[in-house]
Design a protein around this motif. Structure first.
Motif, PDB file in Angstrom:
ATOM      1  N   ASP A  70      44.831  44.046  49.833  1.00  0.00           N
ATOM      2  CA  ASP A  70      43.501  44.477  50.261  1.00  0.00           C
ATOM      3  C   ASP A  70      42.538  44.235  49.107  1.00  0.00           C
ATOM      4  O   ASP A  70      42.411  45.066  48.208  1.00  0.00           O
ATOM      5  CB  ASP A  70      43.518  45.956  50.647  1.00  0.00           C
ATOM      6  CG  ASP A  70      42.135  46.456  51.034  1.00  0.00           C
ATOM      7  OD1 ASP A  70      41.233  45.622  51.247  1.00  0.00           O
ATOM      8  OD2 ASP A  70      41.965  47.694  51.113  1.00  0.00           O
ATOM      9  N   ARG A  71      41.868  43.091  49.122  1.00  0.00           N
ATOM     10  CA  ARG A  71      40.995  42.729  48.004  1.00  0.00           C
ATOM     11  C   ARG A  71      39.655  43.446  48.043  1.00  0.00           C
ATOM     12  O   ARG A  71      38.778  43.180  47.238  1.00  0.00           O
ATOM     13  CB  ARG A  71      40.834  41.212  47.943  1.00  0.00           C
ATOM     14  CG  ARG A  71      42.146  40.529  47.565  1.00  0.00           C
ATOM     15  CD  ARG A  71      42.052  39.026  47.435  1.00  0.00           C
ATOM     16  NE  ARG A  71      43.307  38.509  46.895  1.00  0.00           N
ATOM     17  CZ  ARG A  71      44.379  38.209  47.618  1.00  0.00           C
ATOM     18  NH1 ARG A  71      44.337  38.388  48.929  1.00  0.00           N
ATOM     19  NH2 ARG A  71      45.475  37.749  47.058  1.00  0.00           N
ATOM     20  N   GLY A  72      39.519  44.363  49.006  1.00  0.00           N
ATOM     21  CA  GLY A  72      38.360  45.240  49.023  1.00  0.00           C
ATOM     22  C   GLY A  72      38.686  46.595  48.429  1.00  0.00           C
ATOM     23  O   GLY A  72      37.839  47.487  48.388  1.00  0.00           O
ATOM     24  N   CYS A  73      39.917  46.758  47.938  1.00  0.00           N
ATOM     25  CA  CYS A  73      40.333  48.032  47.347  1.00  0.00           C
ATOM     26  C   CYS A  73      39.491  48.318  46.109  1.00  0.00           C
ATOM     27  O   CYS A  73      39.337  47.464  45.235  1.00  0.00           O
ATOM     28  CB  CYS A  73      41.815  47.971  46.974  1.00  0.00           C
ATOM     29  SG  CYS A  73      42.510  49.543  46.445  1.00  0.00           S
ATOM     30  N   GLY A  74      38.956  49.528  46.054  1.00  0.00           N
ATOM     31  CA  GLY A  74      38.114  49.903  44.921  1.00  0.00           C
ATOM     32  C   GLY A  74      36.651  49.556  45.103  1.00  0.00           C
ATOM     33  O   GLY A  74      35.826  49.901  44.256  1.00  0.00           O
ATOM     34  N   VAL A 115      36.634  43.391  42.579  1.00  0.00           N
ATOM     35  CA  VAL A 115      37.485  42.220  42.361  1.00  0.00           C
ATOM     36  C   VAL A 115      36.658  40.991  41.973  1.00  0.00           C
ATOM     37  O   VAL A 115      37.013  40.284  41.020  1.00  0.00           O
ATOM     38  CB  VAL A 115      38.363  41.939  43.592  1.00  0.00           C
ATOM     39  CG1 VAL A 115      39.105  40.608  43.437  1.00  0.00           C
ATOM     40  CG2 VAL A 115      39.357  43.074  43.793  1.00  0.00           C
ATOM     41  N   PRO A 116      35.532  40.686  42.661  1.00  0.00           N
ATOM     42  CA  PRO A 116      34.725  39.546  42.217  1.00  0.00           C
ATOM     43  C   PRO A 116      34.222  39.683  40.782  1.00  0.00           C
ATOM     44  O   PRO A 116      34.151  38.684  40.051  1.00  0.00           O
ATOM     45  CB  PRO A 116      33.554  39.545  43.211  1.00  0.00           C
ATOM     46  CG  PRO A 116      34.105  40.169  44.440  1.00  0.00           C
ATOM     47  CD  PRO A 116      35.058  41.219  43.960  1.00  0.00           C
ATOM     48  N   ILE A 117      33.891  40.906  40.367  1.00  0.00           N
ATOM     49  CA  ILE A 117      33.444  41.106  38.982  1.00  0.00           C
ATOM     50  C   ILE A 117      34.573  40.781  38.012  1.00  0.00           C
ATOM     51  O   ILE A 117      34.355  40.109  36.991  1.00  0.00           O
ATOM     52  CB  ILE A 117      32.950  42.561  38.787  1.00  0.00           C
ATOM     53  CG1 ILE A 117      31.623  42.766  39.516  1.00  0.00           C
ATOM     54  CG2 ILE A 117      32.790  42.887  37.300  1.00  0.00           C
ATOM     55  CD1 ILE A 117      31.140  44.201  39.514  1.00  0.00           C
ATOM     56  N   ILE A 118      35.792  41.248  38.329  1.00  0.00           N
ATOM     57  CA  ILE A 118      36.941  40.973  37.458  1.00  0.00           C
ATOM     58  C   ILE A 118      37.213  39.471  37.390  1.00  0.00           C
ATOM     59  O   ILE A 118      37.464  38.919  36.310  1.00  0.00           O
ATOM     60  CB  ILE A 118      38.180  41.728  37.964  1.00  0.00           C
ATOM     61  CG1 ILE A 118      37.980  43.237  37.806  1.00  0.00           C
ATOM     62  CG2 ILE A 118      39.440  41.283  37.221  1.00  0.00           C
ATOM     63  CD1 ILE A 118      39.067  44.080  38.413  1.00  0.00           C
ATOM     64  N   ILE A 119      37.148  38.795  38.542  1.00  0.00           N
ATOM     65  CA  ILE A 119      37.399  37.357  38.581  1.00  0.00           C
ATOM     66  C   ILE A 119      36.359  36.582  37.775  1.00  0.00           C
ATOM     67  O   ILE A 119      36.658  35.543  37.182  1.00  0.00           O
ATOM     68  CB  ILE A 119      37.426  36.867  40.041  1.00  0.00           C
ATOM     69  CG1 ILE A 119      38.650  37.439  40.763  1.00  0.00           C
ATOM     70  CG2 ILE A 119      37.437  35.348  40.129  1.00  0.00           C
ATOM     71  CD1 ILE A 119      38.712  37.092  42.236  1.00  0.00           C
ATOM     72  N   SER A 120      35.145  37.099  37.719  1.00  0.00           N
ATOM     73  CA  SER A 120      34.062  36.390  37.015  1.00  0.00           C
ATOM     74  C   SER A 120      34.112  36.580  35.499  1.00  0.00           C
ATOM     75  O   SER A 120      33.469  35.818  34.766  1.00  0.00           O
ATOM     76  CB  SER A 120      32.700  36.863  37.537  1.00  0.00           C
ATOM     77  OG  SER A 120      32.458  38.215  37.170  1.00  0.00           O
ATOM     78  N   ILE A 121      34.854  37.574  35.007  1.00  0.00           N
ATOM     79  CA  ILE A 121      34.873  37.867  33.566  1.00  0.00           C
ATOM     80  C   ILE A 121      35.327  36.673  32.725  1.00  0.00           C
ATOM     81  O   ILE A 121      34.682  36.338  31.726  1.00  0.00           O
ATOM     82  CB  ILE A 121      35.733  39.116  33.288  1.00  0.00           C
ATOM     83  CG1 ILE A 121      35.018  40.365  33.799  1.00  0.00           C
ATOM     84  CG2 ILE A 121      36.029  39.255  31.794  1.00  0.00           C
ATOM     85  CD1 ILE A 121      35.832  41.642  33.680  1.00  0.00           C
ATOM     86  N   PHE A 162      44.521  43.825  39.530  1.00  0.00           N
ATOM     87  CA  PHE A 162      43.743  45.030  39.808  1.00  0.00           C
ATOM     88  C   PHE A 162      44.010  45.531  41.226  1.00  0.00           C
ATOM     89  O   PHE A 162      44.172  46.741  41.455  1.00  0.00           O
ATOM     90  CB  PHE A 162      42.248  44.770  39.630  1.00  0.00           C
ATOM     91  CG  PHE A 162      41.385  45.892  40.136  1.00  0.00           C
ATOM     92  CD1 PHE A 162      41.179  47.018  39.363  1.00  0.00           C
ATOM     93  CD2 PHE A 162      40.806  45.832  41.402  1.00  0.00           C
ATOM     94  CE1 PHE A 162      40.403  48.079  39.833  1.00  0.00           C
ATOM     95  CE2 PHE A 162      40.035  46.884  41.882  1.00  0.00           C
ATOM     96  CZ  PHE A 162      39.834  48.006  41.089  1.00  0.00           C
ATOM     97  N   VAL A 163      44.056  44.610  42.192  1.00  0.00           N
ATOM     98  CA  VAL A 163      44.323  44.995  43.585  1.00  0.00           C
ATOM     99  C   VAL A 163      45.673  45.695  43.697  1.00  0.00           C
ATOM    100  O   VAL A 163      45.807  46.718  44.374  1.00  0.00           O
ATOM    101  CB  VAL A 163      44.286  43.746  44.493  1.00  0.00           C
ATOM    102  CG1 VAL A 163      44.804  44.089  45.893  1.00  0.00           C
ATOM    103  CG2 VAL A 163      42.870  43.197  44.592  1.00  0.00           C
ATOM    104  N   SER A 164      46.668  45.147  42.995  1.00  0.00           N
ATOM    105  CA  SER A 164      48.002  45.743  43.016  1.00  0.00           C
ATOM    106  C   SER A 164      47.985  47.164  42.469  1.00  0.00           C
ATOM    107  O   SER A 164      48.555  48.083  43.063  1.00  0.00           O
ATOM    108  CB  SER A 164      48.961  44.870  42.199  1.00  0.00           C
ATOM    109  OG  SER A 164      50.228  45.460  42.092  1.00  0.00           O
ATOM    110  N   LEU A 165      47.309  47.361  41.334  1.00  0.00           N
ATOM    111  CA  LEU A 165      47.218  48.701  40.749  1.00  0.00           C
ATOM    112  C   LEU A 165      46.439  49.653  41.657  1.00  0.00           C
ATOM    113  O   LEU A 165      46.826  50.814  41.840  1.00  0.00           O
ATOM    114  CB  LEU A 165      46.548  48.625  39.377  1.00  0.00           C
ATOM    115  CG  LEU A 165      47.358  48.015  38.240  1.00  0.00           C
ATOM    116  CD1 LEU A 165      46.509  47.953  36.972  1.00  0.00           C
ATOM    117  CD2 LEU A 165      48.623  48.821  37.979  1.00  0.00           C
ATOM    118  N   CYS A 166      45.338  49.156  42.208  1.00  0.00           N
ATOM    119  CA  CYS A 166      44.491  49.988  43.068  1.00  0.00           C
ATOM    120  C   CYS A 166      45.264  50.465  44.288  1.00  0.00           C
ATOM    121  O   CYS A 166      45.218  51.649  44.654  1.00  0.00           O
ATOM    122  CB  CYS A 166      43.254  49.201  43.481  1.00  0.00           C
ATOM    123  SG  CYS A 166      42.120  50.102  44.562  1.00  0.00           S
TER     124      CYS A 166
END
Length: 283
Positions: A189-193, A198-204, A171-175
């Protein structure tokens, strides 16, 4: 951007050689190879993995499943190698060029995604279809009955938990690629978006396994004729507890990354201590 000392210093040597999109692609391709090796090893041990995951038998192809998996892995690995060699030839280790040519690794990720959707018969169509249908079922936390391939659902969900960070980086790469003035080959930049995307995606993946465990527990409790070895379903609750322990670490890591004492009301040292005491920080 050319010759900018700030740009040159941001990217380390490893990122110049293997930027984030290529790292994601490499791990995904490696996963296909690893699945083939596992199938091959279990095949030599006379363990029928397709039967365990209720994979439909094929009379049209005499090739073992691991050989077809190797064929798929080779098909997606060769373009990765060619793409990487082309990228190196263009960038020559220059940070400005690495940032400018992010479309090359990003294009490969797009092609890799298409490889699982294109109905091409030589690319293990049955296996790819089974993968996509299983992924669709478990994506909402579903799980098949034992006779319908429950083991395969659990196996894929566990793989997703192992790939949770890769999904976040994807997701970070796409963002970063679609953000004006940014490059997906730049420092991630893991704060992108937003701070919490990113934490929500990781938790899925952990949410998927948590729901599966709870579904299995309810099946055991609601079964008027309990199966041998199932007991009262306590093992499923224990597994649910294990996967739920990932959430405090994910949340605390997100708070540490975007630390703001005015919003959190807790010192950075206090956050770190809470993270350190979280069960999943030791896993």
């Amino acid at each position: 951007m050319d010759g900018d000392p700030a740009v040159e210093s941001e990217l380390d040597t490893f990122s110049l050689i293997l930027p984030l999109p290529y790292r994601i692609a490499f791990i995904l391709v490696l996963g296909v190879w690893a699945w083939g090796v596992n199938l091959h090893y279990l095949y030599l041990l006379k363990i029928d993995v397709p039967a365990l995951i209720k994979y439909p038998t094929r009379s049209s192809s005499p090739l073992p499943h691991h050989q077809r998996t190797y064929a798929l892995a080779t098909t997606i690995a060769l373009p990765l190698i060619l793409s990487l060699l082309f990228f190196w030839a263009l960038t020559r280790g220059r940070a400005s060029s690495v940032l400018a040519w992010d479309i090359i690794p990003q294009s490969y990720l797009f092609l890799l995604f298409l490889a699982f959707l294109i109905p091409y018969k030589r690319l293990s169509p049955n296996g790819r279809y089974r993968f996509l249908t299983t992924l669709k079922r478990i994506s909402i936390g579903g799980i098949a009955e034992t006779q319908d391939g429950k083991f395969g659902d659990i196996l894929l969900a566990d793989v997703l938990t192992s790939y949770a960070k890769v999904l976040g980086d994807f997701f970070v790469s796409l963002c970063m690629f679609f953000t004006a003035g940014r490059s997906s080959t730049d420092k991630p930049d893991r704060g992108c978006g937003g701070q919490y995307i990113v934490p929500i995606i990781i938790s899925i993946p952990s949410l998927i396994r948590l729901r599966q465990c709870l579904i299995e527990y309810m099946r055991v409790r609601n079964n008027p004729q309990p199966m041998s070895g199932q007991g009262w379903g306590g093992q499923h609750l224990a597994n649910a507890l294990k996967y739920s322990s990932a959430f405090p670490v994910i949340i605390l890591s997100a708070l540490q990354r975007g630390y703001d004492p005015n919003k959190i009301g807790l010192s950075e040292t206090g956050l770190f201590r809470l993270w350190y005491l979280s069960p999943s920080s030791y896993i």
